[in-house]
Write a protein that holds these residues in place. Structure first.
Motif, PDB file in Angstrom:
ATOM      1  N   GLU A 120       0.822  -1.209   0.000  1.00  0.00           N
ATOM      2  CA  GLU A 120       0.000   0.000   0.000  1.00  0.00           C
ATOM      3  C   GLU A 120       0.854   1.256   0.000  1.00  0.00           C
ATOM      4  O   GLU A 120       0.458   2.306  -0.498  1.00  0.00           O
ATOM      5  CB  GLU A 120      -0.940  -0.001   1.214  1.00  0.00           C
ATOM      6  N   ALA A 121       2.073   1.159   0.576  1.00  0.00           N
ATOM      7  CA  ALA A 121       2.968   2.311   0.614  1.00  0.00           C
ATOM      8  C   ALA A 121       3.851   2.375  -0.620  1.00  0.00           C
ATOM      9  O   ALA A 121       4.187   3.464  -1.102  1.00  0.00           O
ATOM     10  CB  ALA A 121       3.841   2.256   1.874  1.00  0.00           C
ATOM     11  N   LEU A 122       4.252   1.208  -1.147  1.00  0.00           N
ATOM     12  CA  LEU A 122       5.220   1.186  -2.238  1.00  0.00           C
ATOM     13  C   LEU A 122       4.558   1.217  -3.610  1.00  0.00           C
ATOM     14  O   LEU A 122       5.035   1.897  -4.514  1.00  0.00           O
ATOM     15  CB  LEU A 122       6.095  -0.066  -2.119  1.00  0.00           C
ATOM     16  N   LEU A 123       3.468   0.475  -3.780  1.00  0.00           N
ATOM     17  CA  LEU A 123       2.800   0.427  -5.080  1.00  0.00           C
ATOM     18  C   LEU A 123       1.703   1.491  -5.149  1.00  0.00           C
ATOM     19  O   LEU A 123       0.512   1.197  -5.162  1.00  0.00           O
ATOM     20  CB  LEU A 123       2.222  -0.966  -5.317  1.00  0.00           C
ATOM     21  N   LYS A 124       2.135   2.743  -5.187  1.00  0.00           N
ATOM     22  CA  LYS A 124       1.190   3.851  -5.234  1.00  0.00           C
ATOM     23  C   LYS A 124       0.850   4.213  -6.678  1.00  0.00           C
ATOM     24  O   LYS A 124       1.571   3.867  -7.617  1.00  0.00           O
ATOM     25  CB  LYS A 124       1.798   5.084  -4.550  1.00  0.00           C
ATOM     26  N   ASP A 125      -0.233   4.936  -6.841  1.00  0.00           N
ATOM     27  CA  ASP A 125      -0.524   5.553  -8.122  1.00  0.00           C
ATOM     28  C   ASP A 125       0.288   6.840  -8.230  1.00  0.00           C
ATOM     29  O   ASP A 125       0.632   7.464  -7.214  1.00  0.00           O
ATOM     30  CB  ASP A 125      -2.016   5.863  -8.241  1.00  0.00           C
ATOM     31  N   LEU A 126       0.584   7.259  -9.452  1.00  0.00           N
ATOM     32  CA  LEU A 126       1.437   8.439  -9.646  1.00  0.00           C
ATOM     33  C   LEU A 126       0.927   9.680  -8.910  1.00  0.00           C
ATOM     34  O   LEU A 126       1.721  10.395  -8.282  1.00  0.00           O
ATOM     35  CB  LEU A 126       1.576   8.747 -11.144  1.00  0.00           C
ATOM     36  N   PRO A 127      -0.377   9.989  -8.943  1.00  0.00           N
ATOM     37  CA  PRO A 127      -0.826  11.200  -8.233  1.00  0.00           C
ATOM     38  C   PRO A 127      -0.585  11.160  -6.725  1.00  0.00           C
ATOM     39  O   PRO A 127      -0.570  12.201  -6.077  1.00  0.00           O
ATOM     40  CB  PRO A 127      -2.334  11.249  -8.544  1.00  0.00           C
ATOM     41  N   ASP A 128      -0.389   9.946  -6.171  1.00  0.00           N
ATOM     42  CA  ASP A 128      -0.207   9.822  -4.727  1.00  0.00           C
ATOM     43  C   ASP A 128       1.249   9.934  -4.286  1.00  0.00           C
ATOM     44  O   ASP A 128       1.539   9.907  -3.096  1.00  0.00           O
ATOM     45  CB  ASP A 128      -0.767   8.474  -4.236  1.00  0.00           C
ATOM     46  N   VAL A 129       2.169  10.041  -5.242  1.00  0.00           N
ATOM     47  CA  VAL A 129       3.594  10.119  -4.903  1.00  0.00           C
ATOM     48  C   VAL A 129       3.938  11.463  -4.274  1.00  0.00           C
ATOM     49  O   VAL A 129       4.853  11.557  -3.443  1.00  0.00           O
ATOM     50  CB  VAL A 129       4.449   9.866  -6.167  1.00  0.00           C
ATOM     51  N   GLY A 130       3.213  12.513  -4.653  1.00  0.00           N
ATOM     52  CA  GLY A 130       3.476  13.838  -4.101  1.00  0.00           C
ATOM     53  C   GLY A 130       3.609  14.925  -5.137  1.00  0.00           C
ATOM     54  O   GLY A 130       3.876  16.093  -4.809  1.00  0.00           O
ATOM     55  N   PHE A 131       3.419  14.589  -6.422  1.00  0.00           N
ATOM     56  CA  PHE A 131       3.493  15.595  -7.474  1.00  0.00           C
ATOM     57  C   PHE A 131       2.357  16.605  -7.339  1.00  0.00           C
ATOM     58  O   PHE A 131       1.232  16.245  -6.980  1.00  0.00           O
ATOM     59  CB  PHE A 131       3.362  14.944  -8.850  1.00  0.00           C
ATOM     60  N   ASP A 132       2.655  17.883  -7.658  1.00  0.00           N
ATOM     61  CA  ASP A 132       1.551  18.813  -7.866  1.00  0.00           C
ATOM     62  C   ASP A 132       1.105  18.668  -9.324  1.00  0.00           C
ATOM     63  O   ASP A 132       1.665  17.868 -10.088  1.00  0.00           O
ATOM     64  CB  ASP A 132       1.944  20.250  -7.515  1.00  0.00           C
ATOM     65  N   ALA A 133       0.105  19.414  -9.738  1.00  0.00           N
ATOM     66  CA  ALA A 133      -0.486  19.218 -11.065  1.00  0.00           C
ATOM     67  C   ALA A 133       0.542  19.464 -12.172  1.00  0.00           C
ATOM     68  O   ALA A 133       0.593  18.709 -13.163  1.00  0.00           O
ATOM     69  CB  ALA A 133      -1.686  20.153 -11.231  1.00  0.00           C
TER      70      ALA A 133
END
Length: 602
Positions: A323-336
């Motif tokens: 749940e921590a490692l296999l995140k979706d890209l928007p959940d990594v911390g990028f802004d728009a």
């Protein structure tokens, strides 16, 4: 009031009086109460491995626990759980409410003050000694008999705080269970009963651990379960001169949690090494191993490392929760804006994308998120890693095996004969691997990899140092991203906190008005009083536009490349961290700790 005041009926009256519960909801609870009590008793029977009557003999159902089990909702949609009920009970009893933080408990104080049967029977937990008074957490604030008994027992005044029964029982179980296990193991001083190894290790429930007499096995299981509950990313088992210290890394910070008697440490290490398929007889050389276990409905990977140190073998267990490692890209911390740039990079059919940063900066999470986005039935995604961080069936993974001569370059050669579309190389360490990655990018593959450099521009120089010709770098590199992790302010306790002048100077801020909405976390039960919960990424994204490619081909220096990148809109790591600060995601203290103060030359 007497102990019998604390009843289901009294709690329902309290909830209605506080406008938390409606009369119709109360009537529903009263109708379903007998069936609900029987259901909970049945659950406890499963936990204790006996009948409902036997279970209730060891564990009585508390009124707050019973009401909370209905999972009723307040008018504003909040669940009426044990924490909410305990807080309202504390207010009614004019006592403090305390959310128990397992990391702050004094295990020695708890185990030497009360016996486990007494603590369980009366649902009471010693917390600390404050001004010659023992502070205890209780479920029932009206049970004065317990208070008088405690006073006689400890010969101190007793101060009570109200806590949720669930938290008290869980803390009692973990503390007494772990303490009993290590003390029994210390008496036996034996590591013979280490149990059999299975590739998939099933950690037992707390009740199963209690019923088992393999003390070292129990202690290790308690420790791992405790680490999972606390959201730890790493467990450090560190032998000292007179004892062994256990520390957990949570949100990037280490916390001391347990101590283990010195004589138990070798057996403790042997149990971990057995689970991880390491050589328990080898104590002079560092070793690495893996454990796969189940947490809830998902498999969790544990990477175990041993290192001989002055007073024994230090063991570090890194926890890889999918749940921590296999995140979706928007959940990594990028802004728009950052997300749009990165998605444009990975949409390329071929080229080289590099992620840089120190160990523990989140590079693997970002790479896995990118591969997860790209992997589908139409493409062949293959990785070569050292070691494989998280086993997943979303893409093909192979591991470097130096002992038999399979390094990154050898694995890359094999992968290129496997008809790949997308390749991830865990790390570019040498010239041969660098050349293979560049050649793969030139021949129509999208290649991801990492480099250990401090910033994005440094990755270009590093490739040149490894012997890759500048014209090949400029032809293949799509983008380079440097990243770090920064702690997030806890959403449950954030409050405004204006920057001080000293903080503004240290961070190099010229326009303080831009940072008018900065915040901090005051500390709450959710974040264990730290003010932070979780981490997010900050990114420096070097987009290989035409000007950057031309400068790389001309072997321009790092300063010239950085100037061109900043002019084209690249945000530095510092600027990204400051943006997180301005947007109320992190704090000034955390920003300074992550990117450091501005250096003033001269």
């Amino acid at each position: 009031m007497t102990p019998t005041t604390y009843t289901v009926e009294w709690i329902l009256d309290l909830l209605i009086g506080q406008d938390v519960l409606s009369e119709s909801a109360r009537r529903e609870v009263e109708v379903r109460l007998p069936a609900q009590r029987a259901r909970i008793a049945s659950q406890h029977a499963e936990d204790f491995g006996g009948s409902s009557a036997a279970a209730l003999a060891r564990y009585s159902i508390g009124p707050g626990e019973l009401v909370a089990s209905f999972a009723l909702q307040t008018a504003d949609g909040q669940t009426i759980d044990e924490d909410l009920i305990a807080a309202l009970v504390a207010r009614a009893a004019k006592m403090p409410y305390r959310k128990i933080d397992p990391l702050e408990l004094d295990m020695d104080l708890v185990s030497r003050t009360l016996s486990r049967p007494f603590a369980i029977r009366h649902v009471v937990l010693p917390l600390n000694i404050d001004d010659r008074a023992l502070v205890v957490a209780v479920e029932n604030p009206f049970d004065l008999e317990v208070v008088e008994g405690l006073k006689r027992l400890v010969r101190l005044d007793v101060k009570r705080v109200v806590a949720a029964k669930r938290d008290i029982i869980k803390a009692i179980t973990e503390i007494y269970g772990f303490r009993k296990s290590v003390e029994s193991a210390a008496r036996e001083r034996s590591a013979d009963s280490l149990g059999d190894f299975e590739q998939l290790v099933r950690l037992r429930s707390v009740s199963e651990i209690e019923a088992n007499d393999q003390h070292i096995v129990n202690a290790v299981d308690f420790m791992l379960r405790y680490a999972f509950d606390q959201r730890a990313s790493d467990i450090h088992v560190e032998p000292r001169k007179n004892e062994t210290q256990v520390r957990l890394r949570i949100d990037g910070t280490l916390h001391s949690t347990h101590t283990i008697p010195k004589q138990v440490q070798p057996a403790f290490a042997s149990r971990l090494k057995t689970l991880a398929r390491m050589d328990i007889a080898e104590k002079r050389r560092p070793q690495d191993g893996r454990i796969k276990t189940v947490l809830g409905d998902r498999e969790v990977e544990l990477r175990v490392s041993s290192l001989p140190v002055t007073f024994g073998e230090k063991m570090v267990i890194r926890i890889f929760d999918p749940e921590a490692l296999l995140k979706d890209l928007p959940d990594v911390g990028f802004d728009a804006e950052e997300l749009a740039v990165f998605e444009r990079w990975i949409a390329n059919p071929h080229g080289l994308i590099l992620i840089t940063g120190p160990t523990g900066s989140g590079k693997t999470t970002t790479l896995y998120a990118a591969l997860k986005t790209l992997a589908d039935e139409t493409v062949n995604v293959t990785t070569v890693e050292d070691p494989i961080e998280m086993v997943t069936d979303r893409f093909n993974q192979t591991a470097v095996q130096s002992r038999i001569g399979v390094d990154f370059a050898h694995a890359m050669r094999a992968i290129l004969r496997q008809d790949p579309d997308i390749i991830m190389v865990g790390e570019i360490r040498d010239r041969e691997t660098a050349e293979m990655a560049v050649q793969a990018a030139l021949t129509g593959h999208l290649v991801f990899s990492t480099l250990h450099t401090n910033d994005s521009v440094g990755a270009v120089t590093r490739l040149g140092d490894l012997g890759v010709p500048p014209f090949l770098i400029s032809s293949t590199v799509v983008g380079v991203m440097a990243q770090r992790l920064i702690r997030r302010v806890c959403a449950d306790c954030l409050e405004p906190m204006p920057l001080t002048l000293d903080q503004g100077v240290a961070l190099g801020i010229r326009d303080m008005q831009t940072y008018a909405n900065t915040v901090k976390g005051r500390g709450c039960p959710t974040c264990r009083g730290t003010g932070y919960f979780g981490r997010t990424g900050i990114f420096e994204m070097l987009d290989a536009n035409e000007e950057i490619r031309l400068l790389i081909a001309k072997t321009a220096g790092e300063d010239r490349l950085r100037q061109a990148a900043l002019a084209a809109g690249m945000r530095s790591l510092r600027d990204c961290a400051l943006l997180k600060l301005a947007n109320g995601i992190s704090t000034a203290e955390e920003t300074l700790a992550t990117v450091g103060p501005v250096r003033i030359d001269g």
